[in-house]
Every structure is written in structure tokens, then in C-alpha cells.
Design a protein around this motif. Structure first.
Motif, PDB file in Angstrom:
ATOM      1  N   ALA A 211       1.152  -1.394   0.422  1.00 50.59           N
ATOM      2  CA  ALA A 211      -0.079   0.117  -0.054  1.00 50.59           C
ATOM      3  C   ALA A 211       0.522   1.257   0.068  1.00 50.59           C
ATOM      4  O   ALA A 211       0.069   2.443  -0.581  1.00 50.59           O
ATOM      5  N   GLY A 212       2.310   0.881   1.132  1.00 50.96           N
ATOM      6  CA  GLY A 212       2.789   2.273   0.828  1.00 50.96           C
ATOM      7  C   GLY A 212       2.372   3.121   2.182  1.00 50.96           C
ATOM      8  O   GLY A 212       3.901   3.545   2.332  1.00 50.96           O
ATOM      9  N   ALA A 213       1.760   2.853   2.192  1.00 49.30           N
ATOM     10  CA  ALA A 213       1.485   4.471   3.555  1.00 49.30           C
ATOM     11  C   ALA A 213       0.305   3.785   4.119  1.00 49.30           C
ATOM     12  O   ALA A 213      -1.055   3.842   5.417  1.00 49.30           O
ATOM     13  N   GLY A 214       0.820   2.489   5.062  1.00 51.51           N
ATOM     14  CA  GLY A 214      -0.059   0.998   5.866  1.00 51.51           C
ATOM     15  C   GLY A 214       0.154   1.701   6.948  1.00 51.51           C
ATOM     16  O   GLY A 214       0.780   1.988   7.055  1.00 51.51           O
ATOM     17  N   VAL A 215      -0.835   1.517   7.821  1.00 53.56           N
ATOM     18  CA  VAL A 215      -0.373   2.072   9.057  1.00 53.56           C
ATOM     19  C   VAL A 215      -1.386   0.300   9.874  1.00 53.56           C
ATOM     20  O   VAL A 215      -2.405  -0.120   9.627  1.00 53.56           O
ATOM     21  N   ALA A 216      -0.850   0.023  11.124  1.00 56.36           N
ATOM     22  CA  ALA A 216      -0.790  -0.753  12.071  1.00 56.36           C
ATOM     23  C   ALA A 216      -2.432   0.140  13.576  1.00 56.36           C
ATOM     24  O   ALA A 216      -0.885  -0.010  13.967  1.00 56.36           O
ATOM     25  N   ILE A 217      -2.676  -0.310  14.165  1.00 53.43           N
ATOM     26  CA  ILE A 217      -3.026   0.316  15.610  1.00 53.43           C
ATOM     27  C   ILE A 217      -2.663  -1.059  16.351  1.00 53.43           C
ATOM     28  O   ILE A 217      -4.281  -2.267  16.050  1.00 53.43           O
ATOM     29  N   CYS A 218      -3.569  -0.459  17.547  1.00 60.64           N
ATOM     30  CA  CYS A 218      -3.977  -2.098  18.618  1.00 60.64           C
ATOM     31  C   CYS A 218      -4.562  -0.728  19.627  1.00 60.64           C
ATOM     32  O   CYS A 218      -4.799  -0.020  20.332  1.00 60.64           O
ATOM     33  N   GLY A 219      -4.921  -2.027  21.331  1.00 58.80           N
ATOM     34  CA  GLY A 219      -5.755  -1.705  21.291  1.00 58.80           C
ATOM     35  C   GLY A 219      -6.625  -1.591  21.964  1.00 58.80           C
ATOM     36  O   GLY A 219      -8.135  -1.155  20.920  1.00 58.80           O
ATOM     37  N   ARG A 220      -7.408  -2.552  22.860  1.00 62.87           N
ATOM     38  CA  ARG A 220      -9.275  -3.027  22.110  1.00 62.87           C
ATOM     39  C   ARG A 220     -10.177  -2.575  22.435  1.00 62.87           C
ATOM     40  O   ARG A 220      -9.568  -1.307  23.824  1.00 62.87           O
ATOM     41  N   GLY A 221     -11.003  -2.744  22.071  1.00 65.50           N
ATOM     42  CA  GLY A 221     -11.983  -1.363  22.069  1.00 65.50           C
ATOM     43  C   GLY A 221     -12.042  -0.339  22.217  1.00 65.50           C
ATOM     44  O   GLY A 221     -11.628   0.318  21.301  1.00 65.50           O
ATOM     45  N   ARG A 222     -12.037  -0.005  23.339  1.00 66.73           N
ATOM     46  CA  ARG A 222     -11.860   1.380  23.140  1.00 66.73           C
ATOM     47  C   ARG A 222     -10.378   1.834  23.795  1.00 66.73           C
ATOM     48  O   ARG A 222     -10.239   2.572  23.982  1.00 66.73           O
ATOM     49  N   GLY A 223      -9.643   0.696  24.242  1.00 61.23           N
ATOM     50  CA  GLY A 223      -8.663   0.499  24.003  1.00 61.23           C
ATOM     51  C   GLY A 223      -7.588   0.912  26.028  1.00 61.23           C
ATOM     52  O   GLY A 223      -6.772   1.704  26.263  1.00 61.23           O
ATOM     53  N   ALA A 224      -8.854   1.078  26.546  1.00 59.76           N
ATOM     54  CA  ALA A 224      -9.382   1.442  28.452  1.00 59.76           C
ATOM     55  C   ALA A 224      -8.326   0.453  28.355  1.00 59.76           C
ATOM     56  O   ALA A 224      -7.926   0.734  29.962  1.00 59.76           O
ATOM     57  N   THR A 225      -7.983  -0.653  28.645  1.00 53.16           N
ATOM     58  CA  THR A 225      -7.597  -1.801  28.909  1.00 53.16           C
ATOM     59  C   THR A 225      -5.548  -1.797  28.088  1.00 53.16           C
ATOM     60  O   THR A 225      -5.950  -1.605  27.295  1.00 53.16           O
ATOM     61  N   PRO A 226      -4.566  -2.089  28.429  1.00 52.65           N
ATOM     62  CA  PRO A 226      -3.704  -1.827  28.261  1.00 52.65           C
ATOM     63  C   PRO A 226      -3.210  -2.388  26.847  1.00 52.65           C
ATOM     64  O   PRO A 226      -2.331  -2.456  26.247  1.00 52.65           O
ATOM     65  N   GLY A 227      -2.926  -4.079  27.768  1.00 54.69           N
ATOM     66  CA  GLY A 227      -2.964  -4.965  27.098  1.00 54.69           C
ATOM     67  C   GLY A 227      -1.562  -6.016  27.328  1.00 54.69           C
ATOM     68  O   GLY A 227      -0.403  -4.498  27.713  1.00 54.69           O
ATOM     69  N   GLY A 228      -0.888  -6.552  26.249  1.00 47.51           N
ATOM     70  CA  GLY A 228       0.158  -7.044  26.656  1.00 47.51           C
ATOM     71  C   GLY A 228       1.686  -6.021  25.941  1.00 47.51           C
ATOM     72  O   GLY A 228       1.344  -6.035  25.128  1.00 47.51           O
ATOM     73  N   LEU A 229       2.498  -6.029  26.463  1.00 49.60           N
ATOM     74  CA  LEU A 229       3.486  -5.466  25.777  1.00 49.60           C
ATOM     75  C   LEU A 229       3.536  -6.493  24.505  1.00 49.60           C
ATOM     76  O   LEU A 229       4.043  -5.501  23.305  1.00 49.60           O
TER      77      LEU A 229
END
Lengths: 733, 251
Positions: free
Chosen positions: A334-352
């Protein structure tokens, strides 16, 4: 002449005939119809001038600009501010229903002191002087006993001047125990710290991306700055930018995505590395970035190539091998792809490991500090106060370890670990804190594992809430020192969350305080002054407003007039972008899943929380208006529905709408079943934001608080809460 | 015997019937008269209660001082009408006692000093469901204040405020004539009075009557005046109901 029956009737008939030619019946009809259309008890806003006040919403860290419409002195409507860089005229249901908070009957009318048992709801009204004196006395005692670290503050306010003021207060007072709620940004920032070598905030230039992979992030379900994200999603649709949603449940985001990849929850990091595997083996990565600006690539590459082939990843994640290959190619090309994380609203940090895997994936395609990629931002640059001068007591206090272990030993990278703080305080083995001040937070509701939080609070001598509304923590407090509501006070939002540019917003008083409240900033200054000595000397301002004006000096005029300013960050030169030991971006991390809580034998299913824009999960709770928008398949009367796959429900003998008991190692609750093909078998999904016990009849007792059923699980790598669910079981009620 | 008796009975029966008839008529008239007296005399007195204004206000004096109505009753920048002045407006001049009247003292001591808005009873206040634009009438149609508000601007004292006990609105809306008759345009301010003036201003408009329960005047005159014929209003202005738009004036 005598009055017999006939003459009486005649009198009545004459009367009736006469009445018909008087105005009486016609006028009465008219008046009664006017009266019945304008019931005197129907509230009608006062007549007066229509005005708008430009301000900033602080109900979430999103930092939206708002235009508050007033008729005379009363707020009647909140609209999104047109032209604002975050939301440009848009607004979310929570922001929209702000007036219901302002005029809520559950506002704390003035300072209160508990006279019954904790949580019993018996209060005595006290004056502000008494309230401040009482807290100051306890704080002075702790300092005089040589244990200032026994004071803790839980501060949920954003990154603005108020938080800086609280930081300063804690430093000069001498307690390292300043706790902040942790979100996915904490995990992501820790990943950035390890890979870039700098403490920085992260922003995502999503508007300019041309391919987006979301690892469970609720793009239109409240992640980041919710209104900005909805606008970004619309922009992607217009520009035909694909969104790929990786999530076990058909959320609104998944439903609106171009591709939905249901995944075994908790294996997102493996999928990210699986994508990296394809990109590496097919040579699709950004060679320029990798060759010139990174370190540790070869070792990481070997780890990914050996351990995360599409076949292996398909086995771990349940995502089809071919999908992984195709997605990886599309993303890289794609050339300008990006990935994001943080489940749902992102209120729980999640695993490092997850944050590091996703950030590595971004680095691999060169999406670091690039248009459409991930940007590191300097954070709040407005606060440039002189260093504090501390006395020996404070210096000693600051030397003592934090109760949550952040900043030293195993968790040297961490700044605040609220899950560990409440666990350690409840546990009581370490030296517990004696006094806790809760500002802009409601940990008794919002922290996973509410029973543990309650135990932690029970060990306090003094719990002080600064809440404007009677939330769960305030209802359990010893003292309530109510803050002005966000529509009644000055406050800066130093950086709107998740934005790739630094947007600074100013919340300003729209109406005078409706209750006998005081700005928490003024109360902190009053406490400092009452404690005296170097604590008082550290604050030279007359009040919080003076402090804010001085701090925002150059921007103040623009902020009060327009409501926001934008600081365009100068991107660091590549030679300075990565202050690591090697001076380059460090590839690191792997797949180290943190097992969720519970025995799979006793609890064969998995409970996962989900977020919706119709339900506020943070310290600002649902308004009556928002609860009205919640569908019957989520909340009916007082019953909450859990989403279950028909296959899973069938094997438990449960059908649509049936009552069931949902048990987890943390507790159990009565729920009802909603069958959905949009959730993977073996999972039970429950909405967050319900099950309040405080507030009013519009909210209390409706549904179940998912945080009472799920507890935090510590990520050994970061100390943050990595729980994305908990083992559970369903039985007929 | 029986004949005489019968005759005698017949005679006395006739008389009794006549008497009875007169009595019944009398009672009918009594009932009729009593209800007229109640309907025309007692009822209006019972329907309205007289409420004193907080203190007297001399419009004539103020008019001489400031020159026109608009100085106090002005249009805001957004075109909305300010109506009764707020305390802040009054205190622009009345920060201290300005005259020697008792009313001035009440105003300054009770309201200015205590920063309380004066709770005036407003004679022209319409029910909350009525939407009325001063700008459309005063600015666009160039109507005078007097056409609706009468000569209040030259009065030296406020007349007693008569509140309708059922609706809570002023007697001025229905008018002081309980029968609804009026001699001036400003004597009444009911919907038919809006319609009457709109009819005069626009003239008769020939158009098919729309279904509905509003008055003929309103359907045929008021609505076309607001919506020119080339607009949708010609066939009823509501897309949903194809009827005339009640919401133009009714909130």
C-alpha cells in the motif's frame, strides 16, 4: 307559585340556554385547551439571548472542541465546534448529553463528610474551610510522621496543567505514589520507549494512511478520540482506503470494515508477527528505513522467519493461512499502511508483546514518523515551571519505592501501574498507603477487579473524592470535595489523544458553578498552603486560573477566543529520532501471551468485554439520554444481554432471551442470552459501562459491571494489565 | 253533578295549566337571566385575579429620557428581540437611585442591590407554544409597536395585571371584552387576530381549501402570506401531511 319538579327543570333549561349565549362555555374551552397544552410542570427554558461559548470537552481524553448553546444563563445544547482540528463540528453521544450532567440531580451539592459506615450514604454537609482543614490535617500528620509516601493520588485528569500541578504537589509533599489510570497508550508508549529509546506520546496520522489494520481497536466504537475516528473512517470510505478489522466479535467497526478477520482473542501479536513473516520472506519491507535507521534487525528477522510462518500463525490465531499472506502483501504494498492496537476503546493496556509486535510491523513498512504513520509527540510542552525545592522529608519520601513497583526493579520503564497499586494495597503485605485522593476518576467502577479495589480502599484511613457527581468512589469516600463540572471550570487539554499533531484545547466556564463546588486545582493550592513550609512555597499562584494563564501565557488569548491552538511538531531529524544506545530504531519483542485468569476445566468459556459509543465506560458515566439509545438486545429493563454464538448457547441448553448465570473466578451475575453469529464460539461478550450502583435511577442497578467479573492480569514484561478476558461459564438461571 | 263537576274541574284545570305554564316560563326566564348574569358578570370576575406589579414603571418618563422604544426593547445582533429589559440593561443607568419616587427606591434596594431580576408580569406574553418573530413584523413589515402593544409607551403607570386563573396568561391576550369584541388592533392577541391582520395585509387569495381544523382565515390568508404561492405551501406546506404548516407559528 311553587317550586315543583317542572319549574326546577325549567329553571335548569333556562340556565343552560342562557349559558349558551354567554362567553362562559366557549372561553372555558379555550382556556382549558391552552392549559392542557402548556402543563405548568413542563419545563420551558427561560427566554433570553442566544449565545455560544467555545470550549473543550474533557469527558474523555479525545479533546473535542465544543460550542455550547445557551439561552440566557442556561445551557440548552452542546454542539461540536466547527473547524476544530479534532472533531470539526462532530460530537459523540456523551459530549452531546453534557447538559444532563450539568443539571443532574446526582451532582454533589457541596463538600460532604461521611457520618455513617463507608458507602452507607449518610453524609453531613461541611464548609469548604472545614473540608480543606480536615484533609490538610491528615496530610500534615503523614508528613510529620516521616511517611509522606503514605499519601497516594489517583489522578484521571488528562495531560494538562492540572495534572502538572498535582505532580508538583506530590513531589514537594514527598510521595511517589501518584497513580494514573492505564490505557493501551501506556503499553504502546512503553513499546516506543524500548524501541525508540525515548519517553514520548504516540499519535497516528490515520487521515493520511492508505491501508489500516486494526488489531481489535474499536475504530468507530470509541478508540482514541471517538469523533475524530468516525470522521477518519468516513474519509477512508471516500478515498477507498481499506480497513481490516482483526477481532473475535462482529463489532460496529468490524461490520463497517472492508475485511473482518475473526481471531482467537489474545493471539493478535502472533498475527502481527505472521504478517511480518510474509513481508520479510517476500522482501516487501522498507529497505531504506531498515538499512539506515534500525538495529537488531537480523536477530528479530530470524526469530520471525523461524517462528511465525503463516502455517504456524494460522494454527495459533485461527485465521486462514491464505488470508494472512494476502493481507501482508496488501499492507506492505500500500505504501502508507499503518497498524493500530488497543482493544475496543483501548481502556485496558494489553500485553507489551502485542504493542511491540504491532509497532515492529509499522517499522517494517517504514511507517515511523512518516505521513500516514505513527508519530512520536513530545507531550505537554506548556509547563515550564521552576524546579521545586524539597525538604528532607519530601526527598526521603520520594526515595521510597512506589507501592505499584513502577519506576524501579522489574518495572523500571513503567510510570504508573494502577492494577498493581490496588492489588498491593488490598494485599496489605507491603507498607500500605493511608490516604488516597481520587481526582477525575472512579476506580471503584472503572478498574477491573472491583472487589480488589474495594478491599484496597478499606485499608485507607482517609479516602477523598473530588467528583462532581455521586459516583461509586465518591459514594464510598470519607470526604467529598466536589470539583466544578467541566462546563464550569478552566482546564487545558494539553494534547488530544491519538492525534498526530499537538492540539491544545481549553475548557472554559460556560456557566457559573451550579453547586457549592470548587476547582480541584484551587483545592490543591489550598491544601499546599494549609500544609505550609516548602509545600506552600512551591506554588506562587493566587489560584488555579492564574496558574493556568501564566502557564499557557503565549497561547492564552488564542485559547480563550478560539478554544484551541495547534502546535505543528517539528519532526526530529532522523539522526536524533532514536536516542537508543545504538542511535537507531531497535527491533525487539516476540510473542509472549499472558494467560488469562481462570481454570479452563471449571470455566470452559471466555468472557470478553466490548465497548460501544452508546455506553460510557470511563469516569464520566452514562447520561439518561445515552442509556435511552441502548438497544433492547443489549439492555432490557434491568437485564443485560451477553452475546453468545448459537452453537455455544445450544450446548449449554440456552436460547435467545433466556436468563442465565454467568460465573467467573471473580464473581457471578444474572444475565440474559443474545444469540449472535457474529461472535466466535466459546466466547461470551458483555458490554462495558453498565451495572452502576451509584448515580440515579436512570443508571443504578441496570445490567452488570463487567469489571466486577474480570480482574487484571499482570504482564510480567510491563507490569500493566494484560487481561483481555477471563475464563467463564454459563448456566441456566 | 258529574257534568258540573266535570265542567268545574275542566275550568279550574285550564286555569291551573295557564298558571303552571306561566310559572314554568318564569323559572325558565329566571334560569336564563341568572346564567346570563353569571356568564357575563360573575364569570369574568372569577376567571381573572388581579396581581400587582413589583413596582410602578413610567413608560412616558423613560420614553422622554431615552427617546424611543428601541433603546430598551431592542433587537439583538442575531435578529432576536430582547423583550422586557433585563436588570443588567436597567443598571446601565440605574446603578444608584435616580429619582425620588418610592418605586425607584424599591427598584434599587430590592433588585439592583440584591442583583435580582425584576419579576415583571408581562401583559403580552403568549403561550409557550406560540412562535412569534418580532423581526418579521417590525423590521420587515415595518409595523409600529403600537399596532400590537397599544399606547403603553405613553402611559405613566402600569395598569393592573389580570392573570387568567386557568392558563396563567394575561387577560390582554383574550382582550378585556369577555365577548371578544375589539375596537383597536391591540385589544386582543388571539390567533384569529393574527389571521385578521394577515388577511388585510395580503388580500384575498384564491386557493383550494386544505383539509384541517384551523380557521378559514388562517388557512387561506396567513399561510399563503408566509409561503408564497410558488412554493410548496400552495398545496399544503408539510411534506408528510400535505396540510398547511402549523409549525410556522406553533412550536
Amino acid at each position: 307559585m311553587k317550586l315543583d319538579r317542572r319549574s326546577f327543570l325549567s329553571f335548569v333549561i333556562g340556565g343552560a340556554a342562557g349559558t349558551a349565549v354567554t362567553p362562559l362555555p366557549w372561553k372555558l374551552m379555550d382556556d382549558v385547551s391552552i392549559w392542557s397544552q402548556m402543563w405548568p410542570w413542563t419545563p420551558v427554558p427561560a427566554d433570553g439571548a442566544y449565545t455560544y461559548v467555545q470550549s473543550t470537552c474533557t469527558l474523555c481524553p479525545g479533546g473535542c472542541g465544543i460550542a455550547v448553546r445557551k439561552v440566557d444563563k442556561r445551557v440548552v445544547k452542546i454542539e461540536g465546534m466547527a473547524g476544530h482540528p479534532v472533531n470539526d463540528g462532530g460530537i459523540c453521544p456523551l459530549g452531546l448529553s453534557g447538559p444532563q450532567m450539568l443539571y443532574s440531580p446526582t451532582r454533589v451539592a457541596g463538600p460532604l463528610k461521611r457520618i455513617g459506615k463507608r458507602g452507607e450514604g449518610k453524609w453531613a454537609k461541611i464548609s469548604w474551610d472545614e473540608a480543606v482543614a480536615e484533609v490538610a490535617a491528615k496530610l500534615s500528620d503523614l508528613r510529620e510522621s516521616g511517611h509522606p509516601e503514605q499519601l497516594a493520588v489517583f489522578n484521571g485528569a488528562g495531560r494538562g496543567t492540572f495534572s502538572a500541578l498535582v505532580d508538583r504537589f506530590m513531589t514537594v509533599y514527598g510521595s511517589p505514589n501518584l497513580v494514573r489510570p492505564a490505557t493501551f497508550e501506556d503499553a504502546y508508549e512503553m513499546a516506543v520507549y524500548r524501541m525508540h529509546g525515548q519517553q514520548a506520546m504516540v499519535g497516528f496520522d490515520l487521515e493520511n494512511a492508505n491501508f489500516v489494520i486494526s488489531f481489535g481497536s474499536g475504530v468507530i466504537d470509541g478508540w482514541g478520540s471517538p469523533v475524530r475516528m468516525i470522521r477518519a473512517k468516513s474519509l477512508w470510505k471516500d478515498r477507498k482506503v481499506p480497513l481490516v478489522q482483526v477481532e473475535p466479535r462482529l463489532s460496529n467497526t468490524a461490520a463497517k470494515a472492508d475485511r473482518w478477520l475473526p481471531i482467537r482473542p489474545g493471539t493478535e501479536a502472533a498475527l502481527a508477527l505472521g504478517l511480518a513473516n510474509v513481508i520479510l520472506s517476500e522482501g516487501l519491507f522498507d529497505r531504506n528505513f531498515v538499512d539506515y535507521y534500525t538495529n537488531g534487525f537480523e536477530a528479530w528477522r530470524k526469530m520471525v522467519l523461524d517462528g511465525f510462518t503463516p502455517e504456524k500463525v494460522a494454527g495459533i490465531t485461527g485465521v486462514d493461512k491464505d488470508f494472512i499472506v494476502v493481507l501482508a502483501r496488501d499492507f506492505a504494498k500500500a505504501g502508507a499502511g499503518v497498524a493500530i492496537c488497543g482493544r475496543g476503546r483501548g481502556a485496558t493496556p494489553g500485553g507489551l508483546d502485542e504493542a511491540m509486535a504491532v509497532h515492529s510491523l509499522n517499522a517494517l513498512v517504514g511507517a515511523i514518523n512518516r505521513k500516514g504513520g505513527v508519530w512520536t509527540l513530545p507531550g505537554n510542552e506548556e509547563v515550564n515551571w521552576p524546579e521545586v525545592e524539597t525538604d528532607e522529608t519530601a526527598a526521603n519520601g520520594m526515595q521510597r519505592p512506589r507501592l505499584d513497583g513502577a519506576g524501579s526493579g522489574t518495572f523500571a520503564d513503567a510510570r504508573s501501574l494502577p492494577n498493581r497499586f490496588f492489588a498491593a494495597q488490598a494485599d496489605g503485605k507491603a507498607d500500605p498507603v493511608k490516604a488516597l485522593l481520587v481526582m477525575e476518576g472512579n476506580p471503584l467502577y472503572t478498574q477491573p477487579g472491583t472487589e480488589t479495589v474495594k478491599k484496597a480502599l478499606d485499608r485507607l484511613d482517609l479516602l477523598v473524592s473530588f467528583s462532581s457527581l455521586m459516583d461509586e468512589t465518591a459514594a464510598y469516600a470519607d470526604l467529598i470535595l466536589p470539583n466544578h463540572l467541566y462546563l464550569e471550570r478552566y482546564e487545558d487539554v494539553a494534547v488530544a489523544t491519538g492525534m498526530a499533531t499537538t492540539v491544545i484545547g481549553l475548557a472554559q466556564p460556560v456557566v457559573p458553578p451550579q453547586c457549592n463546588t470548587r476547582h480541584a486545582g484551587d483545592v490543591v493550592l489550598a491544601l499546599a498552603s494549609a500544609i505550609g513550609g516548602p509545600v506552600a512555597d512551591a506554588f506562587g499562584w493566587d489560584g488555579f486560573q492564574a496558574c493556568l494563564e501564566e502557564t499557557l501565557a503565549d497561547d492564552w488569548d488564542a485559547l480563550t477566543e478560539k478554544g484551541y491552538v495547534v502546535h505543528v511538531a517539528q519532526p526530529s531529524h532522523w539522526s536524533e529520532a532514536f536516542p537508543t544506545a545504538s542511535g537507531r530504531f531497535e527491533f525487539a519483542g516476540g510473542y509472549q501471551p499472558v494467560p488469562i485468569e481462570g481454570d479452563k476445566g471449571a470455566f470452559p468459556l471466555v468472557l470478553v468485554p466490548y465497548d460501544s459509543l452508546r455506553l460510557a465506560t470511563g469516569p464520566a458515566a452514562n447520561t439518561p439520554f445515552m442509556t435511552k439509545t441502548v438497544g433492547d438486545e443489549v439492555l432490557k429493563g434491568k437485564d443485560v444481554f451477553v452475546e453468545v454464538n448459537p452453537q455455544t448457547a445450544g450446548s449449554a441448553g440456552l436460547g435467545e432471551g433466556q436468563a442465565a448465570v454467568l460465573s467467573t473466578p471473580r464473581g457471578q451475575a444474572r444475565v440474559r442470552i443474545h444469540l449472535s453469529e457474529g461472535i466466535m464460539p466459546g466466547l461470551v461478550a458483555m458490554p462495558g459501562g453498565l451495572g452502576h450502583t451509584a448515580y440515579d435511577d436512570y443508571l443504578a442497578g441496570k445490567g452488570v459491571n463487567v469489571n466486577a467479573l474480570i480482574g487484571p492480569v499482570e504482564d510480567p514484561a510491563s507490569g500493566l494489565d494484560a487481561a483481555w478476558g477471563i475464563q467463564a461459564k454459563l448456566a441456566k438461571a | 253533578m258529574s257534568t258540573k263537576d266535570d265542567h268545574g274541574h275542566a275550568v279550574s284545570g285550564d286555569t291551573a295549566d295557564k298558571k303552571g305554564g306561566a310559572t314554568i316560563l318564569l323559572f325558565f326566564i329566571l334560569g336564563f337571566a341568572a346564567s346570563l348574569a353569571i356568564g357575563w358578570g360573575v364569570f369574568p370576575k372569577l376567571l381573572y385575579s388581579t396581581k400587582p406589579q413589583p413596582f410602578n414603571f413610567d413608560h412616558a418618563l423613560h420614553n422622554r429620557e431615552v427617546g424611543d422604544c428601541e433603546s430598551c426593547h431592542f433587537f439583538r445582533e442575531d435578529g432576536t428581540f430582547s423583550g422586557v429589559p433585563t436588570l443588567a440593561q436597567c443598571t446601565d443607568c440605574h446603578a444608584d437611585v435616580m429619582g425620588e419616587t418610592e418605586d425607584e427606591a424599591i427598584f434599587v434596594n430590592e433588585y439592583v442591590a440584591k442583583e435580582r431580576e425584576v419579576p415583571w408580569y408581562v401583559y403580552s406574553r403568549q403561550p409557550d407554544c406560540v412562535f412569534f418573530s418580532h423581526a418579521a413584523h417590525v423590521v420587515k413589515a415595518k409595523m409600529t409597536c403600537e399596532s400590537c402593544h397599544g399606547d403603553i409607551g405613553t402611559s405613566t403607570s402600569l395598569k393592573p395585571y389580570q392573570e387568567n386563573r386557568i392558563t396563567g396568561y394575561s387577560r390582554d391576550i383574550w382582550g378585556y371584552s369577555i365577548a371578544g369584541f375589539k375596537t383597536h388592533t391591540y385589544d386582543r392577541m388571539k390567533m384569529d387576530d393574527c389571521a385578521e391582520c394577515h388577511e388585510k395585509a395580503v388580500g384575498s387569495v384564491d386557493r383550494a381549501p386544505a383539509p384541517g381544523v384551523v380557521s378559514r382565515h388562517f388557512r387561506q390568508e396567513v399561510v399563503p402570506a408566509i409561503y408564497p404561492l410558488d412554493r410548496q405551501a400552495a398545496t399544503g406546506s408539510s411534506v408528510q401531511t400535505r396540510r398547511d404548516a402549523c409549525f410556522v407559528c406553533h412550536k
